[in-house]
Design a protein around this motif. Structure first.
Motif, PDB file in Angstrom:
ATOM      1  N   UNK A  31       0.848  -1.190   0.000  1.00 45.04           N
ATOM      2  CA  UNK A  31       0.000   0.000   0.000  1.00 45.04           C
ATOM      3  C   UNK A  31       0.882   1.238   0.000  1.00 45.04           C
ATOM      4  N   UNK A  32       0.317   2.353  -0.432  1.00 47.92           N
ATOM      5  CA  UNK A  32       0.970   3.650  -0.288  1.00 47.92           C
ATOM      6  C   UNK A  32       0.138   4.458   0.693  1.00 47.92           C
ATOM      7  N   UNK A  33       0.626   5.610   1.067  1.00 46.17           N
ATOM      8  CA  UNK A  33      -0.095   6.464   2.010  1.00 46.17           C
ATOM      9  C   UNK A  33      -1.452   6.906   1.469  1.00 46.17           C
ATOM     10  N   UNK A  34      -1.594   6.909   0.139  1.00 42.84           N
ATOM     11  CA  UNK A  34      -2.837   7.391  -0.473  1.00 42.84           C
ATOM     12  C   UNK A  34      -3.724   6.286  -1.039  1.00 42.84           C
ATOM     13  N   UNK A  35      -3.400   5.027  -0.784  1.00 40.55           N
ATOM     14  CA  UNK A  35      -4.234   3.920  -1.262  1.00 40.55           C
ATOM     15  C   UNK A  35      -5.620   4.010  -0.633  1.00 40.55           C
ATOM     16  N   UNK A  36      -6.645   3.895  -1.444  1.00 48.87           N
ATOM     17  CA  UNK A  36      -8.023   3.868  -0.955  1.00 48.87           C
ATOM     18  C   UNK A  36      -8.255   2.519  -0.272  1.00 48.87           C
ATOM     19  N   UNK A  37      -8.476   2.530   1.023  1.00 48.65           N
ATOM     20  CA  UNK A  37      -8.622   1.283   1.777  1.00 48.65           C
ATOM     21  C   UNK A  37     -10.041   0.736   1.738  1.00 48.65           C
ATOM     22  N   UNK A  38     -11.011   1.578   2.000  1.00 53.15           N
ATOM     23  CA  UNK A  38     -12.400   1.110   2.052  1.00 53.15           C
ATOM     24  C   UNK A  38     -12.993   0.972   0.659  1.00 53.15           C
TER      25      UNK A  38
END
Length: 87
Positions: A31-38
């Motif tokens: 993941x990166x800091x800006x990955x959309x998790x939900x």
């Protein structure tokens, strides 16, 4: 990494990098800091359980039920919430 004793339990200082690593493990993907998790579905119910367990293993006492939904949008949003919550 600095540790401190809190009511008999060892507590470690959470860093942004450590939180991202925990999320990568919980979501079972890089993941990166800006990955959309939900929105991506990466942070599903199993990942939430794994996140809570990993946080406890790291010495942080938190229930994922306490984390507002908007803080779980991206790793960066979670980190920003974490910093405010723990300060």
């Amino acid at each position: 990494m600095r540790t401190e004793q809190t009511e008999g339990a060892e507590r470690t200082d959470m860093t942004k990098e450590k939180l991202l690593a925990i999320l990568c493990h919980a979501c079972d993907r890089p993941l990166t800091a800006e990955t959309e998790l939900l929105q991506s579905g990466y942070l599903d119910s199993l990942a939430l359980v794994l996140l809570e367990e990993a946080m406890e293993d790291a010495g942080e006492s938190i229930s994922v039920a306490q984390i507002p939904r908007e803080a779980m949008q991206t790793p960066e949003a979670l980190w920003q919430w974490w910093e405010k919550e723990k300060s």
